[in-house]
Design an enzyme around this catalytic site. Structure first.
Site, short mmCIF file in Angstrom:
data_model
loop_
_atom_site.label_atom_id
_atom_site.label_comp_id
_atom_site.label_asym_id
_atom_site.label_seq_id
_atom_site.Cartn_x
_atom_site.Cartn_y
_atom_site.Cartn_z
CG LEU A 372 -2.22 -0.58 0.86
CD1 LEU A 372 -2.85 -0.60 2.46
CD2 LEU A 372 -3.13 0.23 0.06
NE ARG A 376 -2.61 3.76 2.85
CZ ARG A 376 -2.72 3.17 3.85
NH1 ARG A 376 -1.89 2.68 4.64
NH2 ARG A 376 -3.78 2.42 4.18
CB VAL A 498 -8.56 5.94 -3.65
CG1 VAL A 498 -9.84 5.90 -4.45
CG2 VAL A 498 -7.56 7.17 -4.19
CD GLU A 499 -4.22 3.08 -3.13
OE1 GLU A 499 -4.11 2.15 -2.22
OE2 GLU A 499 -3.70 2.81 -4.25
N GLY A 500 -7.24 4.36 1.53
CA GLY A 500 -7.57 4.52 2.53
C GLY A 500 -8.18 5.85 2.83
#
Length: 803
Positions: A372, A376, A498-500
């Protein structure tokens, strides 16, 4: 009083210097011996001398210390320690720590930061930016993409594949470009300054997806087969993680796989997995040929071993496999990159379709949290910074060209404020981006930093674009081929989500994981308490006690002096290094206070965790600002920008810290601690009005500072280009500045008449009051301004789209 002050001075000096407890023996022994020898051991001095003797004894007799303090403390921690799930443990074990650990230490080593060699582009990487990336940006027509086609035109798809944009992270041996994190970021940043849709299309295959997973965990056979095909676009990848019931809580994936045997491709009794899933928000899914899938694997018949619940697993599945439904699209806020759902019903796959083969079953969550960091730390910060740089350059130019009441709007104090925010936040974002890329290129995987960077830069992009829209006014809200802000404004929530999701990242991940991973003693205490290793626990516990004493004494000293005696950083940035050193000591102390008073209940204090995350984030970003300024050679012309960025981040860290204090347990004790840290009130203020004015001016003129701030984005001075027309108009306005001043003087004296600059110029030329050259400059400026402020209009039929 003398002996009390002497003891206080000894402890304070040892704490400030952060010497191990045992190394403080000599001055403590001297104090303990001198007090009775000199006859001062009487009355209340016994109340001071005896506790000092007891503490000294405990420090130097480990067995007694363990029996009286460490064993009861270990039992208490073991009892109150919240259980750590397997997924939480894998998240804690993923990646590593870096400058975030220095911040948590309360005593950052500035030599380490300033001595760090920053990443730089190779000749090949620079050539790719100057060649294919520049060409791709030139080919982009974002209105065509977002309104007419709702997709990239075929020529863009072909060009992306042909030039291997999807192979930036894939090594050259597999046919990819093998780019550094810096080059990867620079490519995404440049594209994002032209189109969010194209940037997302390029960045996703280079972020969390099949390529990254194969590089980290794939077998030799998988790499040899898939990576060359991914690099050249023969395979179009997507990665399916999020579903209706598992968004931010991706570890609770309900999508299920059952180990079984079945017939497959004419072969009987093949060991494999029967899958059912429902996923959504999957970028490139509608056109993907290869699907990366995360699912929860079970083995009820124990065909693989004794465990029935194997855990999260990741597979690569061709999208033409029987049972897969794919092709429908979502429509993400008028940024129509290919994104959609995928469903699988009774899909059978053989075991060798698992990424890394059968040995990697159950390791999917670890794979995901470790990978991830790419999305990020590289892709989304690059997209955010590209948008901010574009807003800085173009909105600044627009503020110089657009006039109200006879004056450029950028010179109004009301506009200067958001304009300065745009430039200041852009500088902060770019500095944070570059510092994090340096860590990634040097082999670090700072999970906490990449999480805070994604959260901070996407949030700052939101503020920058909102400020730019406020300044642009009507030209920002009227969509059309000439509008360079509207689609970016509409797409803001995409990056935020997105991505958390940012709410989750701020309140749960940044500080929640950072406190455990980056604290010099906490994780060791937790692990040794669970392992019942009293010797290592004792060392960690008393190291932690010394750590708290050190941060307390340093905080008191810094509160009295504001760190003016601290020798850190370089002369150009020393004042801010001192402020950061003070706040780092404060942060380390308040962290321990929160963790000690809340214990396992801290998990539920998300607002407090979010405020502490804001402190950590701003301290990191300010460090990046100072590092960036030094890396660029301390240009004097950039000083106002650096001052603005440093003051803004330091003030926000201070305010978040004060907000945290007001919500800590035992308010009376927290108030005492706050007084120790800030005995004279709030020491740091936000950027003042004169500084705001100096920063805003930088947006209104061509300069080396403006070029450095917006370096790496797509630029144009073509008067027919939606971005170039604004830049062109600013240059024409500046060239005509002297002639325009003369024209206004003539108007003021009544020598010429007219309602527009065009009519005034014609009258002045006819009366011989301006030269032909001056008149031409004035007319060019007026025409360029008119072109720059124009907005698009359509027939009702045209608004329905080209089809």
């Amino acid at each position: 009083m003398f002996w009390f002050l002497l003891l206080f001075l000894i402890i304070g000096t040892l704490g400030y210097l952060r010497l191990p407890l045992q190394k403080g023996n000599i001055p403590i022994i001297a104090w303990l011996v001198l007090v009775p020898i000199l006859g001062s051991l009487s009355g209340w001095m016994w109340l001071l001398w005896l506790p000092a003797l007891l503490v000294f004894t405990l420090i130097n007799l480990p067995q007694l210390r363990q029996k009286l303090i460490s064993k009861p403390a270990m039992a208490l921690i073991t009892k109150n320690l919240p259980p750590v799930s397997k997924t939480e443990q894998e998240a804690l074990d993923s990646g590593d720590v870096w400058w975030d650990a220095e911040i948590f230490s309360g005593k950052p080593n500035w030599n380490r930061l300033y001595g760090l060699a920053s990443s730089s582009l190779t000749a090949e990487e620079q050539a790719f930016l100057d060649g294919p990336t520049e060409q791709l940006c030139h080919m982009i027509d974002d209105w065509q993409i977002s309104h007419e086609l709702l997709d990239l035109p075929q020529e863009l798809w072909d060009f992306i594949k042909q030039e291997r944009f999807w192979g930036m992270i894939i090594p050259e041996e597999y046919g990819g470009l093998g780019f550094s994190a810096l080059a990867h970021s620079e490519v995404i940043m440049k594209i994002s300054s032209r189109s969010t849709s194209v940037a997302v299309t390029v960045m996703v295959p280079n972020s969390l997806g099949p390529g990254q997973l194969l590089l980290e965990y794939g077998s030799k056979e998988e790499k040899a087969h898939f990576l060359p095909r991914l690099a050249t676009g023969k395979e179009i990848p997507c990665f399916a993680l999020t579903g209706p019931e598992a968004g931010s809580d991706a570890s609770s994936i309900p999508d299920m796989g059952i180990v079984c045997r079945a017939e497959f491709e004419g072969k009987a009794d093949v060991l494999g997995i029967r899958l059912n899933w429902e996923k959504r928000y999957i970028t490139l899914a509608p056109i993907a040929t290869i699907l990366g899938l995360a699912f929860h694997l079970f083995d009820p018949e124990h065909l693989l071993g004794d465990e029935e619940d194997i855990g999260v697993t990741v597979a690569l599945i061709p999208t033409d496999t029987t049972g897969i439904q794919i092709g429908r699209r979502h429509f993400p806020l008028n940024s129509p990159f290919q994104n959609g759902p995928t469903i699988g019903e009774d899909v059978f796959i053989p075991m060798d379709w698992i990424v890394g083969g059968q040995e990697q079953v159950g390791h999917g969550w670890q794979m995901l949290v470790e990978c991830l960091g790419e999305g990020r730390g590289i892709s989304l910060p690059a997209l955010s910074t590209g948008a901010a740089k574009m807003a800085s350059r173009v909105t600044g130019a627009y503020s110089r060209v657009r006039k109200q009441f006879g004056m450029p709007i950028g010179k109004f104090e009301g506009v200067e404020e958001p304009l300065a925010r745009i430039l200041g936040n852009t500088y902060i974002m770019d500095a944070g981006r570059k510092l994090t890329l340096t860590a990634l290129d040097q082999g670090h995987r700072p999970a906490v930093i990449t999480a805070l960077l994604k959260y901070q830069l996407t949030e700052r992009m939101r503020r920058v674009v909102n400020d730019a829209m406020d300044i642009q006014g009507g030209s920002g809200i009227c969509l059309g081929p000439s509008n360079y802000m509207g689609r970016g404004y509409q797409a803001l929530p995409v990056a935020i989500t997105v991505e958390g999701a940012n709410i989750l990242t701020r309140t749960l991940i940044v500080f929640g994981q950072g406190a455990i991973r980056c604290h010099p003693y906490l994780l060791t205490e937790m692990e040794t308490a669970q392992a019942k290793d009293i010797n290592k626990f004792d060392q960690a516990l008393f190291g932690h006690i010394g750590f708290i004493i050190s941060n307390l004494t340093r905080s008191i000293w810094f509160g009295l002096t504001n760190g003016i005696f601290e020798a850190c950083g370089t002369p150009a940035t020393r004042c801010y290094c001192r402020h950061l050193t003070r706040l780092c000591a404060n942060f380390a102390l308040i962290t321990d206070y929160a963790l000690l008073t809340l214990g396992g209940g801290f998990k539920r204090k998300e607002r407090l965790s979010g405020r502490l995350a804001d402190i950590l984030s701003n301290l990191y970003l300010c460090s990046a600002v100072l590092k960036n300024y030094e890396e660029q050679g301390v240009p004097k012309a950039d000083r106002a920008l650096v001052d603005y960025a440093a003051k803004l981040t330091i003030h926000r860290a201070q305010q978040a810290m004060l907000a945290a204090f007001h919500n800590l347990p035992f308010p009376w004790l927290a108030a005492i601690l706050r007084f120790f840290m800030f005995p004279f009130g709030k020491p740091y203020s936000p950027p003042h009005d004169e500084l705001i004015h100096e920063v805003a001016k930088l947006a209104l003129e061509p300069s080396a500072t403006r070029d450095r701030l917006t370096e790496g984005i797509y630029r144009s001075e073509d008067p027919e280009h939606e971005i170039g027309r604004i830049e062109y108009a600013m240059l024409q306005t500046i060239r005509a500045a002297d002639a325009e001043k003369k024209l206004h003087g003539l108007k003021k004296t009544g020598d010429i008449k007219g309602l527009t600059q065009e009519l005034l110029t014609e009258d002045a030329l006819a009366k011989g009051l301006v030269t032909d050259t001056e008149a031409q400059l004035l007319l060019n400026s007026w025409q360029a301004m008119r072109n720059a402020v124009q907005v698009d209009s359509f027939t009702p039929e045209e608004l329905l789209g080209s089809k």
